[in-house]
Structure formats: C-alpha cells, structure tokens
Design an enzyme around this catalytic site. Structure first.
Site, PDB file in Angstrom:
ATOM      1  N   SER A  18      46.043  44.213  -7.033  1.00  0.00           N
ATOM      2  CA  SER A  18      46.452  43.826  -5.654  1.00  0.00           C
ATOM      3  C   SER A  18      46.056  44.364  -4.348  1.00  0.00           C
ATOM      4  O   SER A  18      46.910  45.315  -3.395  1.00  0.00           O
ATOM      5  CB  SER A  18      48.203  43.673  -6.248  1.00  0.00           C
ATOM      6  OG  SER A  18      48.173  43.347  -6.990  1.00  0.00           O
ATOM      7  N   THR A 194      39.272  57.297  -6.210  1.00  0.00           N
ATOM      8  CA  THR A 194      37.758  56.605  -6.189  1.00  0.00           C
ATOM      9  C   THR A 194      36.902  57.235  -6.887  1.00  0.00           C
ATOM     10  O   THR A 194      35.739  56.582  -7.039  1.00  0.00           O
ATOM     11  CB  THR A 194      37.489  57.024  -4.641  1.00  0.00           C
ATOM     12  OG1 THR A 194      38.915  55.971  -3.914  1.00  0.00           O
ATOM     13  CG2 THR A 194      36.429  56.275  -4.074  1.00  0.00           C
ATOM     14  N   CYS A 383      55.245  16.348  -1.717  1.00  0.00           N
ATOM     15  CA  CYS A 383      55.368  16.308  -3.037  1.00  0.00           C
ATOM     16  C   CYS A 383      56.514  15.865  -3.228  1.00  0.00           C
ATOM     17  O   CYS A 383      57.257  15.083  -3.180  1.00  0.00           O
ATOM     18  CB  CYS A 383      54.622  17.707  -3.988  1.00  0.00           C
ATOM     19  SG  CYS A 383      53.873  16.739  -5.331  1.00  0.00           S
ATOM     20  N   HIS A 518      49.257  17.693  -0.737  1.00  0.00           N
ATOM     21  CA  HIS A 518      49.367  19.135  -0.621  1.00  0.00           C
ATOM     22  C   HIS A 518      49.171  18.615   0.213  1.00  0.00           C
ATOM     23  O   HIS A 518      47.523  19.288   0.288  1.00  0.00           O
ATOM     24  CB  HIS A 518      49.487  19.683  -1.452  1.00  0.00           C
ATOM     25  CG  HIS A 518      50.439  19.871  -3.214  1.00  0.00           C
ATOM     26  ND1 HIS A 518      51.621  20.523  -2.785  1.00  0.00           N
ATOM     27  CD2 HIS A 518      50.478  19.469  -4.261  1.00  0.00           C
ATOM     28  CE1 HIS A 518      52.374  20.351  -3.362  1.00  0.00           C
ATOM     29  NE2 HIS A 518      51.788  19.535  -4.369  1.00  0.00           N
ATOM     30  N   GLU A 520      48.472  21.535   2.622  1.00  0.00           N
ATOM     31  CA  GLU A 520      48.031  23.009   3.321  1.00  0.00           C
ATOM     32  C   GLU A 520      46.795  22.824   2.287  1.00  0.00           C
ATOM     33  O   GLU A 520      46.613  24.314   2.815  1.00  0.00           O
ATOM     34  CB  GLU A 520      49.538  24.139   2.190  1.00  0.00           C
ATOM     35  CG  GLU A 520      49.797  24.134   0.791  1.00  0.00           C
ATOM     36  CD  GLU A 520      50.607  22.565   0.009  1.00  0.00           C
ATOM     37  OE1 GLU A 520      51.010  22.603  -1.306  1.00  0.00           O
ATOM     38  OE2 GLU A 520      51.077  21.250   1.348  1.00  0.00           O
TER      39      GLU A 520
END
Length: 546
Positions: A18, A194, A383, A518, A520
C-alpha cells in the site's frame, strides 16, 4: 518501434504494501505518454485467485471491469484514469491464471511429457504474457504486485530478471519503490528498510536502476547520497515521493524530481519533454477549486471506500472540469432506515445510489431515492441504484405493493428486476456476452452499446449521441413487462441495449437518471464520464439556485 524494440520498466515494491506502486507506475506512464511514446502498463498479481471477481471487498477493494469483460485489480482503474486508454484482460494476470494456463497446456500434451516446473515453465509463461502485452508499444510498464520477499512473488521476480537479461541493455530497467520511515522518537528518517529491501532484490539477481522513496518528510541531500551509495544507484535515480494532496499531483511531482532523466539514460530515449499543461490546470482545480457541492453517497460499504474507488475518482474528475470540489457525505443506508431522510439529506445538492449486491440496506436506499424524487434533488442511480429506483417507483407511484427484485425475493409475484438467465431463456437473447462464475452466477460484464432515446436527458447528457458504449457488472435486469406502466406515469426508458433496459429517467424532474451500466469505469481526469459530469453539474446548479 517494432515489438522487437519494446522497452520495459519493471516496478517492484519493498518493506510493506500500500505504498502506491500503482500510482507511481501510472504516473510514469502518463509522463512518457505525454512525451509522445506509445505506452501501456501491466499489473502482475502473485495471489492465487484467477481474478478478483469472487474476492470480497473486505479483502481486495473494488473489482475493476475492462471493456472486454475482464474483472481485474483496482490498479487497472488507476492506469486507465491516468493514461486515458482502454486496457484489456491482457493487462492484468495472476498466479492463478498463469498456473491454470500451464496446467491446461500440460493436459493437452503441449510439453511433450516433460516434467513441469516453476523454472522454466511457470516463469516462461509469465515472461511470455509480459512480452505479449508489450506488442506494438514503445514502452511497457510492468508492476509486480506484493512486496519483495513474498514467497508467492518469486516466480514473477525471476521472470522479470530473466526478461531483462534476454532483451539486453537499454531495453529494460528496474524501479524499486520503498519506504523511508520517519522515527518520531529519534527524529530521523531511516534508510535501513530500503537497504534491506534492495539486498533482498539483489539476492535473487535483480539490481534496481532507480529508487522511488515514499516518505512523510523531504529527503535531505546526505540521505539521498547514502541511499544511492548503499543501494548502488546513481544519485539522480533516488526519487523523492512525498504524500500528495491528490494522486493526480504525483506525475507533476515526479517531473519536478526530474525522474525522466535517469529513465531516459537507462533506456536510451533521448531528450524527454512531456506536455503536461492541461494536466497541471486540472490538478490545480482539484487542489484549489472555485466552487463546491455536496453529494450524498448512499451505500452499505461506506466504511470500505476502496470498494467505490472508480466512482469517487470519477467525481473528482467531474469536479476538476467544473472547477468545483465535490464533497461526499457518506450515508449508511441502514442509518436512513432507522432515522429517516430529512436530517441526513435535506442539505445535499445531489443523491447518488451506487451498485452493490445483496438485500441488506436496500430499504434505506429506496427511501433516499424517494426523497430525491419527491424533493426534486438531482439523483443518479448506478446499476442497483437504477433497479431500486424502478422498484421504489413501482411501489409508491404505481402502487404495486409487492414489487421487488428476484435477487431479494426469487418468488415475488411482481419481479420488476429479474435474473439475467431467465430473461435470456425467455427472449432468446443468447448473443449477450456473459460470463459463468464457478459459484453459479451468470454476469453481464464489459462494454455494451446503448441506444439513447431521442429528446431524452440521457441523449442530452451524451451531447446528442445516438449510440453510446459503457461497461457492466451485474446479474439482474429490468423486466420490460412493466415498461408501459412505468412510462404512462412518467418513468421513461431512455436507454436500451439489445432489448434490455439500460437507462430510466423521471419526466418533470430537474435531473433524475438511473443507468444499468457503470459510468465510473470509463471516467478519466482528462476525459470525465459524461453521466458523472452531468450529474455533478446538475448538483452544482442545485447548490447555486439555493
């Protein structure tokens, strides 16, 4: 360039997940595209699922759908939004897909009785998929999912190691994205994570040509020099990547870091001058817009905002083009069921009900839809949001008390919405492109043409286009048996696809639109989806008119 000259940029990640490999890869792609190169991008995911289609949003966030009907990783959404190009199922593959293909070949006898092993067979399959995705492109950027050291990622790392060796110098480079954490107690940025991550890469034969360093604080010159020396990269190849106000600022930040110079040196690309003026204007509008508006986002996954990533990003795109900040009020539909609409929705400029599966929270969603319908608030249903608008109208305007969806009550007497399989069997629509899930569900996936009704809001939204194309991900369809009753009372069918109802709108309402597709999925920063943009514009007018 010919396929023999395609150049590769491999992006790996270290320390933890992430950190934003997908955004970094998409940002580099954007810069190179705006130089003038033919660029594509690929995500290789080491997890064993064949694709994310059956994965819970709790596990994986949004499932992004490509035009050709592939259910892919949400990073492909970022790629499309940055590049403003349609990608395909060839731009995302997983360990599960790789092993399935190899086993299928083995069963056919393609390997002539040889013992099938990770090296060379699995690794070759990965490398061949990468090369296939690069055909016809000047540069292919390949993001390897997960982090260095993950056991499931080893075949992917071996594949990019061998591929770089195969294509030779000036044809491939490795970029490693890693964390440079700030230790508050010591008051210092630390380089050891690192260094260890790079050591792990080197252990398996990969030496990074560039480091992209995620950090909460700017990297001092001495620290950059230390990273360059200890990790064996050039000083100008240590790229600082601070948290940005918006993800769309990252390409501009990379440009300030002069990231294209070491990329050009590694791949022999010459002088690189990207044209980013239009992008810069839009980013400034995202960061410091002139106006603002408030949208109520009514859903049941409001604590899992990654489940609606494409939709929230599409609202940012629309806002940038309107020079307005689209503020989202996240509304749990079950809270509406308990407390009603007035206190929650009375101040909003628009109401959005998005897609979803399952019965939980649908009563609250229909209450919100009724509130938008009766109080003349701009409404967009996507939808399930379109389907519930039809059920709400059937119950409260047509007075069909048992109106429902077969998804929620398979034996209901008035199925306003019913299973796509049933519709196909009844009407012979066998030409529809559907995908059979191993769990037993047939879904309509990918892009379909939609015919817009003359004089409708939908056609106006799409600037007079008679035929539009948008993407789908759903199992249930609107029942055409009720169409005449709907239209008699003012709920007009304004979009159709191969006999299926694609869009409905409310006659006499300032702006009320439900779409089965959809929108988007096709929205990009430089090219916002027309449905999303028109909805945001209607909400802004609502705000300005008080």
């Amino acid at each position: 360039m010919s396929n023999q000259e395609t150049k590769y940029i491999f992006v790996t990640g270290g320390v933890l997940s992430s950190l934003g490999k997908g955004i970094a890869a998409a940002s580099i792609s954007t810069l190179l595209k705006n130089v003038g190169f033919k660029v594509s991008i690929l995500k290789a995911d080491p997890y064993i699922n064949v694709d994310p289609g059956t994965m819970s949003p709790l596990e994986h966030g949004e499932v992004f759908v490509t035009d050709d009907g592939a259910e892919t990783d949400l990073d492909l959404g970022h790629y499309e939004r940055f590049l403003d190009e349609n990608l395909t199922q060839a731009n995302n593959f997983t360990t599960g897909r790789v092993y399935s293909a190899v086993i299928e070949k083995e069963r056919r006898g393609d390997y002539l009785g040889k013992t099938i092993q990770v090296i060379p067979h699995i690794v070759d399959e990965i490398a061949n998929r990468i090369k296939e995705a690069g055909k016809g492109k000047d540069i292919l950027i390949v993001e390897i999912g997960g982090t260095v050291g993950d056991i499931e990622g080893l075949p992917f790392l071996e594949a990019i190691r061998s591929l770089k060796s195969e294509v030779g110098k000036r044809r491939a480079m490795n970029i490693h994205l890693t964390l440079v954490p700030f230790i508050k107690a010591a008051g210092e940025l630390k380089t050891k994570p690192t260094q260890h991550s790079v050591q792990e890469l080197r252990r398996i034969g990969i030496t990074p040509d560039m480091l992209i360093c995620r950090s909460e604080y700017p990297l001092p010159r001495e620290l950059r020099n230390k990273l360059a020396f200890s990790c064996g990269v050039e000083r100008n190849s240590v790229i600082e990547c601070l948290d940005a106000t918006t993800i769309y600022q990252v390409p501009l930040n990379f440009l300030k870091e002069n990231i294209l110079t070491p990329i050009s040196e590694a791949l022999d690309l010459g002088v690189l001058t990207p044209h980013m003026d239009d992008w810069d204007v839009l980013v400034k509008r995202v960061i410091a817009p002139r106006d603002e508006l408030l949208i109520a986002f009514v859903g049941k996954y409001i604590d899992l905002k990654e489940s609606y990533k494409s939709l929230t990003e599409s609202l940012i795109h629309a806002g940038a083009h309107l020079n307005a900040k689209v503020k989202i009020r996240w509304v749990d539909s079950e809270v509406i069921e308990d407390k009603g609409c007035e206190d929650i929705l009375s101040e909003v400029d628009g109401i959005l009900v998005a897609g979803g599966f399952g019965e939980r929270g649908v009563v609250g969603k229909m209450q919100a839809i009724r509130y938008a319908r009766e109080h003349k608030i701009p409404y967009l249903g996507i939808c399930l949001g379109m389907q519930l608008a039809m059920i709400e109208f059937a119950r409260n305007v047509l007075h069909i008390e048992d109106a429902n969806s077969a998804e929620f009550n398979p034996t209901c007497k008035n199925p306003i919405i019913y299973l796509i399989d049933s519709f196909m069997d009844a009407s012979g629509q066998k030409q529809l492109r559907t995908f059979q899930s191993p769990l037993g569900g047939t879904m309509r996936l990918g892009g379909y043409a939609c015919e817009t009704k003359e004089g409708s809001l939908l056609r106006d939204v799409y600037a007079g286009e008679k035929t539009i194309r948008e993407r789908h991900r759903h199992r249930y369809e609107a029942n055409p048996a009720y169409r005449e009753a709907f239209e008699k009372e003012g709920l007009i069918v304004s979009g159709e696809s191969e006999g299926l109802i694609e869009a409905v709108e409310l006659k006499g309402h300032p702006w009320f639109l439900g779409v089965q597709f959809h929108p988007e999925f096709t929205s990009r920063l430089t090219n916002p989806n027309k449905t999303i943009l028109a909805f945001a514009k209607a909400a802004l007018i609502q705000r300005q008119n008080g």
